[in-house]
Design an enzyme around this catalytic site. Structure first.
Site, short mmCIF file in Angstrom:
data_model
loop_
_atom_site.label_atom_id
_atom_site.label_comp_id
_atom_site.label_asym_id
_atom_site.label_seq_id
_atom_site.Cartn_x
_atom_site.Cartn_y
_atom_site.Cartn_z
CG ASN A 136 16.85 33.60 47.55
OD1 ASN A 136 17.41 34.25 48.24
ND2 ASN A 136 16.79 32.56 47.08
CE LYS A 170 19.28 32.64 44.26
NZ LYS A 170 19.53 31.60 43.17
CG HIS A 175 16.62 28.43 46.91
ND1 HIS A 175 17.63 28.16 46.05
CD2 HIS A 175 16.14 29.30 46.19
CE1 HIS A 175 17.88 28.86 45.16
NE2 HIS A 175 16.79 29.78 45.02
CD GLU A 200 20.96 28.97 45.03
OE1 GLU A 200 20.92 29.92 45.89
OE2 GLU A 200 20.69 29.36 43.70
CD GLU A 202 13.41 29.53 42.86
OE1 GLU A 202 13.39 30.64 42.51
OE2 GLU A 202 14.19 29.18 43.61
N GLY A 235 19.99 31.14 37.79
CA GLY A 235 21.62 31.79 37.74
C GLY A 235 22.06 31.50 36.34
CB SER A 274 17.13 33.34 34.23
OG SER A 274 18.31 32.59 34.81
P1 13P Z 1 18.00 33.76 39.49
O1 13P Z 1 16.79 34.67 39.40
O2 13P Z 1 19.50 34.35 39.66
O3 13P Z 1 18.04 32.58 38.22
O4 13P Z 1 17.95 33.00 40.87
C1 13P Z 1 16.69 32.51 40.82
C2 13P Z 1 16.44 32.02 42.36
O5 13P Z 1 17.05 30.89 42.67
C3 13P Z 1 15.51 32.87 43.11
O6 13P Z 1 15.47 32.24 44.42
#
Ligand code: 13P
Length: 249
Positions: free
Chosen positions: A9, A11, A94, A96, A166, A172, A212
């Site tokens: 992803n 983003k 997601h 976010e 997640e 992140g 992560s």
């Molecule tokens: P990270 O791997 O940067 O922690 O992000 C995970 C994520 O949100 C994948 O959709």
């Protein structure tokens, strides 16, 4: 055997030139793998990304979509528009999108229904926040996210659904769920799906872990019996790291 998936992803990262470059590098270096490999660039670069992956096993997927097929929804993208450019899979829910763009379970239920009506496959994301885990509510939160958006579906819908757990506190942050925490939750998710749809469906659904995941921790997380791959953020932005993760499956 359920399918294994490693999905990146991206983003809101990578302009057009960077998208082409990353995909080209990925396609060139991609190892032999039994896993499905997916990348999710930003909307504006999807069309070019689809051209760049042609002839490879990499699939281009979208990060989001609207729940209507057309109309006065300024700034939104319809599922049919995605399909029309060769994108048949979409990430929904997601954290976010939930946290920064107000996406609720009710809204996600509509998106799930629309994606299915379009015959699309989806990676449905969910997971608890840190406060939920500290309060011991993480199983309840996950169960209600699943129930609210997915439990009205007919059994046939499940062949189009990939789940992605997640935990928000691991996204992140550099902090991952331990392989044991991931396995514990994935097993719970499978039990929850069993309770609603039966064991056959629960055993067949692919459940990804996200938060992560890096080349150094991927194989341990992926070795857990109910973890069927990963949804990768930061580490998907470098071909070598993403490939290191794919090699962990
Ligand atoms: P990270 O791997 O940067 O922690 O992000 C995970 C994520 O949100 C994948 O959709």
């Amino acid at each position: 055997m359920r399918s294994k998936i490693v999905a990146g992803n991206w983003k809101m990262n990578k302009n057009l030139d960077e998208t082409r470059a990353l995909i080209n590098e990925l396609v060139q270096k991609l190892p032999e793998t039994s896993a499905e490999v997916m990348v999710a660039p930003t909307f504006v670069n999807l069309s070019e990304a689809v051209k760049s992956v042609a002839g490879s096993k990499v699939e281009v997927v979208a990060q989001n979509m609207h729940f209507e097929e057309s109309g006065a929804f300024t700034g939104e993208i319809a599922p049919g528009m995605l399909k029309n450019i060769g994108v048949n899979t979409v990430i929904l829910g997601h954290s976010e999108r939930r946290a920064y763009f107000g996406e609720t379970d009710t809204l996600l239920k509509k998106k799930v229904d629309r994606a299915l009506a379009q015959g699309m496959r989806m990676i449905f994301c969910f997971g608890e926040e840190l406060e939920d885990r500290k309060a011991g509510k993480h199983f309840d939160v996950v169960e209600s996210q699943l129930r609210n958006a997915l439990f009205h579906l007919p059994k046939e819908a499940w062949k189009h659904i990939v789940l992605a757990y997640e935990p928000v506190w691991a996204i992140g942050t550099g902090e991952t769920a331990s392989p044991e925490q991931a396995q514990e939750m994935h097993a719970f998710i499978r039990e929850t799906i069993t309770s609603g749809f039966g064991e056959e469906i629960a055993e067949a659904v692919t459940i990804l872990y996200g938060g992560s995941v890096k080349p150094g921790n991927a194989s341990e997380i992926f070795s857990k019996p109910d973890v069927d791959g990963g949804l990768i953020g930061g580490a998907a932005l470098k071909a070598d790291d993403f490939i290191g993760i794919i090699n962990g499956i």
